[in-house]
Scaffold this motif. Structure first.
Motif, PDB file in Angstrom:
ATOM      1  N   ALA A  15      56.869 -37.925  47.940  1.00 47.62           N
ATOM      2  CA  ALA A  15      56.849 -37.225  46.662  1.00 47.62           C
ATOM      3  C   ALA A  15      57.980 -37.733  45.797  1.00 47.62           C
ATOM      4  O   ALA A  15      59.132 -37.645  46.167  1.00 47.62           O
ATOM      5  N   ALA A  16      57.621 -38.284  44.624  1.00 43.99           N
ATOM      6  CA  ALA A  16      58.638 -38.810  43.723  1.00 43.99           C
ATOM      7  C   ALA A  16      59.098 -37.744  42.757  1.00 43.99           C
ATOM      8  O   ALA A  16      58.365 -36.854  42.370  1.00 43.99           O
ATOM      9  N   GLY A  17      60.323 -37.888  42.362  1.00 44.59           N
ATOM     10  CA  GLY A  17      60.866 -37.012  41.332  1.00 44.59           C
ATOM     11  C   GLY A  17      61.078 -35.591  41.757  1.00 44.59           C
ATOM     12  O   GLY A  17      61.094 -34.705  40.910  1.00 44.59           O
ATOM     13  N   THR A  18      61.268 -35.345  43.062  1.00 42.09           N
ATOM     14  CA  THR A  18      61.462 -33.964  43.497  1.00 42.09           C
ATOM     15  C   THR A  18      62.902 -33.659  43.842  1.00 42.09           C
ATOM     16  O   THR A  18      63.190 -32.628  44.428  1.00 42.09           O
ATOM     17  N   ILE A  19      63.803 -34.562  43.507  1.00 41.50           N
ATOM     18  CA  ILE A  19      65.191 -34.329  43.886  1.00 41.50           C
ATOM     19  C   ILE A  19      65.750 -33.163  43.095  1.00 41.50           C
ATOM     20  O   ILE A  19      65.709 -33.130  41.887  1.00 41.50           O
ATOM     21  N   PHE A  59      70.315 -33.337  54.394  1.00 40.67           N
ATOM     22  CA  PHE A  59      69.414 -32.532  55.225  1.00 40.67           C
ATOM     23  C   PHE A  59      68.863 -31.306  54.505  1.00 40.67           C
ATOM     24  O   PHE A  59      67.653 -31.101  54.419  1.00 40.67           O
ATOM     25  N   ASN A  60      69.743 -30.450  53.996  1.00 43.71           N
ATOM     26  CA  ASN A  60      69.290 -29.223  53.331  1.00 43.71           C
ATOM     27  C   ASN A  60      68.431 -29.525  52.116  1.00 43.71           C
ATOM     28  O   ASN A  60      67.422 -28.854  51.862  1.00 43.71           O
ATOM     29  N   TRP A  64      64.552 -28.355  51.292  1.00 42.29           N
ATOM     30  CA  TRP A  64      64.147 -27.654  50.074  1.00 42.29           C
ATOM     31  C   TRP A  64      63.072 -28.429  49.319  1.00 42.29           C
ATOM     32  O   TRP A  64      62.129 -27.849  48.767  1.00 42.29           O
ATOM     33  N   GLU A  65      63.175 -29.751  49.312  1.00 42.76           N
ATOM     34  CA  GLU A  65      62.151 -30.554  48.634  1.00 42.76           C
ATOM     35  C   GLU A  65      60.787 -30.356  49.284  1.00 42.76           C
ATOM     36  O   GLU A  65      59.765 -30.293  48.594  1.00 42.76           O
ATOM     37  N   GLY A  66      60.767 -30.248  50.621  1.00 43.06           N
ATOM     38  CA  GLY A  66      59.500 -30.004  51.304  1.00 43.06           C
ATOM     39  C   GLY A  66      58.935 -28.637  50.985  1.00 43.06           C
ATOM     40  O   GLY A  66      57.724 -28.486  50.778  1.00 43.06           O
ATOM     41  N   MET A 286      68.542 -43.965  57.063  1.00 44.69           N
ATOM     42  CA  MET A 286      67.640 -43.523  58.131  1.00 44.69           C
ATOM     43  C   MET A 286      66.984 -42.249  57.628  1.00 44.69           C
ATOM     44  O   MET A 286      67.598 -41.194  57.605  1.00 44.69           O
ATOM     45  N   VAL A 287      65.746 -42.370  57.197  1.00 38.99           N
ATOM     46  CA  VAL A 287      65.066 -41.204  56.643  1.00 38.99           C
ATOM     47  C   VAL A 287      64.507 -40.351  57.773  1.00 38.99           C
ATOM     48  O   VAL A 287      63.881 -40.833  58.711  1.00 38.99           O
ATOM     49  N   LYS A 288      64.810 -39.087  57.665  1.00 40.66           N
ATOM     50  CA  LYS A 288      64.341 -38.088  58.612  1.00 40.66           C
ATOM     51  C   LYS A 288      63.520 -37.123  57.776  1.00 40.66           C
ATOM     52  O   LYS A 288      64.075 -36.372  56.972  1.00 40.66           O
ATOM     53  N   ARG A 289      62.208 -37.139  57.949  1.00 42.03           N
ATOM     54  CA  ARG A 289      61.349 -36.468  56.995  1.00 42.03           C
ATOM     55  C   ARG A 289      61.320 -34.963  57.226  1.00 42.03           C
ATOM     56  O   ARG A 289      60.295 -34.367  57.565  1.00 42.03           O
ATOM     57  N   VAL A 290      62.491 -34.367  57.001  1.00 41.33           N
ATOM     58  CA  VAL A 290      62.600 -32.917  57.060  1.00 41.33           C
ATOM     59  C   VAL A 290      61.671 -32.296  56.022  1.00 41.33           C
ATOM     60  O   VAL A 290      61.062 -31.246  56.264  1.00 41.33           O
ATOM     61  N   ASP A 291      61.534 -32.959  54.881  1.00 41.09           N
ATOM     62  CA  ASP A 291      60.648 -32.438  53.840  1.00 41.09           C
ATOM     63  C   ASP A 291      59.206 -32.367  54.333  1.00 41.09           C
ATOM     64  O   ASP A 291      58.509 -31.359  54.135  1.00 41.09           O
ATOM     65  N   ASN A 292      58.754 -33.416  55.013  1.00 37.98           N
ATOM     66  CA  ASN A 292      57.394 -33.405  55.547  1.00 37.98           C
ATOM     67  C   ASN A 292      57.220 -32.335  56.618  1.00 37.98           C
ATOM     68  O   ASN A 292      56.181 -31.684  56.706  1.00 37.98           O
TER      69      ASN A 292
END
Length: 366
Positions: A15-19, A59-60, A64-66, A286-292
């Motif tokens: 997802a782009a632009g969700t920062i 991380f947090n 929240w983005e997810g 190292m991306v950890k897809r907490v959002d997913n």
């Protein structure tokens, strides 16, 4: 008790632009989204952060983005259907979790292993409320895993993703010395450290690796100090797994690069390319897809399939960990080698170490 695991495939869509740059105190409710022309979901989901805050750039923020993505996709109103509470101190964990349970939220996400005890207490006190603990498993005083039907345990194979950025570090360093900065010395962060070291040593066993823990996930000044010592000592790349403390590593690297030094930072949890600007010091992340993970668990709950009493693991196979999509500072040779090692890990040819003992055995086998 025998551990139960629950596999889950992840989406590749980024997802782009969700920062989100929002911040505020732990009681702050967020403003609403319009939710127009989107499927409505009769569900309420909440997020309790650790003390790093929702805008920790790591991380947090990813969690929240997810949650935000889920809320917007299914027409929830921000601040009502989905929201977060920030924890300013450890004593805030249980009250924040309880606030969501008392408010009738269907799922409350607890961001990080530091909330493990608070989640267990809250889940036992609020048996009709569901909780999702990210990054840890509940355990009793003897260290045995505790399974509660109203708690979903969400974990990641951080060591395998860290191995891959270790490969990139080894192919990029010109000084043959790299560093690792951890937040809190714990079994979780040890997975980052040992996976990274294994990746580096697999490419070049002669590379020196220095490690240090800051003792906190929310002390950027500690990150700056540690990074200064490492860079001064000859390291030209530092991988951080330190949450908000890692922001200090970026600060030190940017100051040095502005003064002509060729140094790099490897980010963590989300693509931290922008954190290295304008000096462009982010080698990779190292991306950890907490959002997913947050999105998928929320979606399962919405569909009546909340995975309570189970461990849901997000690894390389599920594309829950890996290298960041921004690769402009990584050589093609390094990227090709990352793919080669990734396949070896997936096939079982390489077993990436998680603990200090496993790393020692791994290094001895090289």
């Amino acid at each position: 008790m025998k551990k139960r695991k629950f596999g889950l495939a992840l989406s590749l869509v980024l997802a782009a632009g969700t920062i989100l740059g929002a911040c505020g105190n732990k009681e702050e409710e967020q403003g609403g989204g319009d939710g127009a022309s989107k499927e409505e979901a009769n569900i309420k989901v909440g997020l309790v952060t650790d003390t790093g805050g929702v805008d920790d750039k790591s991380f947090n923020q990813s969690a929240w983005e997810g949650l935000k993505k889920f809320g917007e996709e299914f027409g929830l109103k921000e601040g009502e259907g989905y929201r977060y509470l920030q924890s300013e101190k450890e004593a805030d964990y249980i009250p924040n979790l309880g606030q969501f349970a008392d408010g009738g939220f269907d799922v409350t996400f607890a961001a990080g292993f530091l909330l493990e005890d608070a989640v267990q207490t809250s889940a036992e006190q609020n048996t009709s409320a569901n909780f999702a603990l990210i990054d840890s498993l509940l355990a009793n005083a003897d260290g045995e895993t505790v399974w509660l039907d109203n708690v979903s345990n969400v974990t990641f194979d951080e060591h395998t993703g860290s191995f891959l950025v270790g490969v990139i570090a080894a192919k990029t360093t010109t000084k043959k010395k790299v560093g690792f900065v951890g937040g809190v010395d714990s079994p979780l962060i040890k997975k980052f450290e040992n996976g990274f070291k294994a990746g580096v040593k697999s490419v070049d066993p002669t590379i020196e690796i220095v490690t240090q823990y800051a003792g906190d996930f929310n002390k950027p000044e500690n990150g700056t100090s540690i990074a200064s010592t490492m860079y001064t000592g000859g390291a030209d790349i530092i991988y951080h797994a330190a949450g908000g403390t890692g922001n200090g590593v970026f600060t030190e690297a940017k100051n040095r690069k502005a003064n002509g030094e060729d140094v790099w930072v490897i980010g963590v949890d989300r693509d931290q390319h922008e954190e290295g600007m304008p000096e462009n010091v982010t080698l990779t992340s190292m991306v950890k897809r907490v959002d997913n993970a947050v999105y998928e668990i929320s979606k399962m709950a919405k569909e009546g399939n909340f995975p309570g009493g189970k461990e849901t693991v997000f690894g390389l196979k599920e594309e829950g960990v890996g290298i960041a999509p921004t690769t402009e500072n990584v050589s093609q040779e390094a990227l090709d080698l990352v793919e080669e090692y990734k396949q070896k890990i997936l096939s079982g040819e390489i077993e990436v170490p998680k603990t200090d003992e496993e790393f020692e055995a791994f290094e001895a086998s090289l």
